[in-house]
Motif scaffolding. Structure first.
Motif, PDB file in Angstrom:
ATOM      1  N   PHE A   1       0.850  -1.186   0.000  1.00  0.00           N
ATOM      2  CA  PHE A   1       0.000   0.000   0.000  1.00  0.00           C
ATOM      3  C   PHE A   1       0.892   1.244   0.000  1.00  0.00           C
ATOM      4  O   PHE A   1       1.384   1.684   1.029  1.00  0.00           O
ATOM      5  CB  PHE A   1      -0.932  -0.002   1.205  1.00  0.00           C
TER       6      PHE A   1
ATOM      7  N   LEU B   1      -1.357   5.140  -3.605  1.00  0.00           N
ATOM      8  CA  LEU B   1      -2.641   4.463  -3.380  1.00  0.00           C
ATOM      9  C   LEU B   1      -3.422   5.143  -2.267  1.00  0.00           C
ATOM     10  O   LEU B   1      -4.655   5.230  -2.333  1.00  0.00           O
ATOM     11  CB  LEU B   1      -2.394   2.994  -3.030  1.00  0.00           C
TER      12      LEU B   1
ATOM     13  N   ARG C   1      -7.086   6.679  -2.706  1.00  0.00           N
ATOM     14  CA  ARG C   1      -8.172   6.249  -1.825  1.00  0.00           C
ATOM     15  C   ARG C   1      -8.859   7.450  -1.180  1.00  0.00           C
ATOM     16  O   ARG C   1     -10.108   7.496  -1.103  1.00  0.00           O
ATOM     17  CB  ARG C   1      -7.615   5.327  -0.742  1.00  0.00           C
TER      18      ARG C   1
ATOM     19  N   TYR D   1      -8.007   3.433  -9.041  1.00  0.00           N
ATOM     20  CA  TYR D   1      -7.547   2.966  -7.727  1.00  0.00           C
ATOM     21  C   TYR D   1      -7.510   1.432  -7.659  1.00  0.00           C
ATOM     22  O   TYR D   1      -6.522   0.841  -7.194  1.00  0.00           O
ATOM     23  CB  TYR D   1      -8.464   3.517  -6.640  1.00  0.00           C
TER      24      TYR D   1
ATOM     25  N   GLU E   1      -4.601   0.077  -9.915  1.00  0.00           N
ATOM     26  CA  GLU E   1      -3.271   0.289  -9.341  1.00  0.00           C
ATOM     27  C   GLU E   1      -3.063  -0.563  -8.085  1.00  0.00           C
ATOM     28  O   GLU E   1      -1.937  -0.970  -7.788  1.00  0.00           O
ATOM     29  CB  GLU E   1      -3.061   1.776  -9.039  1.00  0.00           C
ATOM     30  N   ALA E   2      -4.129  -0.826  -7.339  1.00  0.00           N
ATOM     31  CA  ALA E   2      -4.015  -1.707  -6.165  1.00  0.00           C
ATOM     32  C   ALA E   2      -3.646  -3.119  -6.594  1.00  0.00           C
ATOM     33  O   ALA E   2      -2.793  -3.771  -5.966  1.00  0.00           O
ATOM     34  CB  ALA E   2      -5.317  -1.701  -5.378  1.00  0.00           C
TER      35      ALA E   2
END
Length: 336
Positions: A98, A102, A106, A140, A143-144
């Motif tokens: 994380f 990120l 978020r 998001y 990319e996570a």
């Protein structure tokens, strides 16, 4: 007691919503532990050397052997506790994948959601804010996924030792870890209700015919006499050094809590005592009470269909490494 159970309105960045609740009357206790790898070895050696001087090597009777064995074990354990302070177990484990980017995505997703939910109430599904929210949410999530895959790849690339690779392969091949919980009773009347009953069923399945051990009144005043020529062949400081150093330093200890590295680091001080105690034990045929404790751990067998069966677990017995040292010396003599 659980109270104020509710579905959170906070955006979860997934297809599910958070469930929030409060736990009352819960006593939070700090979990403390000692990491043997963080032991101050120089302090351990000094403490052991200073403390062991008060113990006399007297093994003329069973009582003296018992006293010497228990004193040596206590001194080793006490020196370890002084040189390896307790640490509080932290429950906050950092997520390796994380990243700060990120976190920013978020936070932005949550802000856009708070703006979008008002417009959704009025049916404005094509509003630019809602479109932007859906776009940022998709970015998001993508990319996570990429960050997770990259972190896993880097972790696997850093594995160099055969033992680490073997451990990872074993974890992946075994699937989810099975924990010991409620299991089926031997008479088929249902499942066990508590941990004590579960252990009782496991003992009956893996150690049939076993009974509660009641220590008899042994006569410790008996003098240790007999031919010690065989014991002199088996036991020597050189052989004890070989046996002790053959153990992995941080293997799980028995009930006495003595790790192999504690014997290895303090061998120059402990060795004369071990020679006398081992020879007296072999001549008398008596194993000191301090070495007899065994800790049994039940490990799930891989690939079992039902882990509610007692036979789906196998026992591992953790003995005292002092007794294991004597055992290894006798085994070497027999093989030679």
């Amino acid at each position: 007691k659980i109270s104020k159970w509710r579905v959170s309105k906070e955006p979860s960045c997934s297809d599910h919503q958070y469930i929030e609740f409060e736990i009352q009357s819960l006593k939070v206790t700090k979990q403390c532990y000692r990491n043997p790898r963080k032991t101050d070895v120089s302090l351990y050696k000094k403490t052991l050397s200073d403390s062991i001087q008060s113990i006399a090597v007297n093994t003329s009777t069973i009582a003296n052997l018992e006293s010497c064995a228990s004193s040596i074990s206590a001194v080793i354990k006490e020196s370890f506790l002084k040189s390896c302070p307790e640490r509080v177990k932290s429950s906050n484990s950092a997520c390796p994948w994380f990243t700060p980017r990120l976190q920013k995505l978020r936070n932005l997703t949550r802000k856009l959601w708070n703006k979008s939910k008002k417009k959704l109430k009025f049916g404005k599904f094509e509003d630019p804010v809602i479109r932007l929210y859906k776009h940022i949410l998709a970015v998001y999530k993508k990319e996570a996924r990429v960050a997770k895959a990259l972190s896993w790849r880097l972790h696997c690339e850093d594995l160099e030792k055969i033992g680490d690779c073997s451990r990872l392969h074993k974890l992946l091949s075994n699937g989810p870890t099975k924990t010991l919980g409620s299991i089926k009773r031997a008479d088929g009347s249902g499942f066990t209700d508590n941990a004590e009953e579960t252990l009782s069923v496991l003992l009956g399945a893996h150690f049939p015919g076993s009974t509660d051990f009641v220590r008899s009144q042994e006569d410790f005043s008996v003098a240790i006499t007999g031919d010690s020529s065989l014991a002199n062949e088996i036991i020597s400081e050189e052989r004890i050094k070989w046996a002790v150093n053959s153990f992995s330093p941080f293997k799980s200890p028995g009930m006495d809590g003595i790790y192999p590295f504690l014997l290895q680091e303090g061998l120059s001080v402990i060795s004369p005592y071990l020679v006398g105690m081992f020879k007296a034990s072999l001549v008398s045929g008596h194993i000191p009470v301090a070495w007899r404790g065994v800790r049994a751990t039940f490990i799930p067998k891989p690939g079992k269909a039902d882990y509610a069966e007692p036979r789906a677990f196998r026992p591992i017995s953790l003995m005292s490494f002092i007794l294991k040292t004597l055992e290894r010396l006798v085994d070497r003599y027999i093989r030679e």
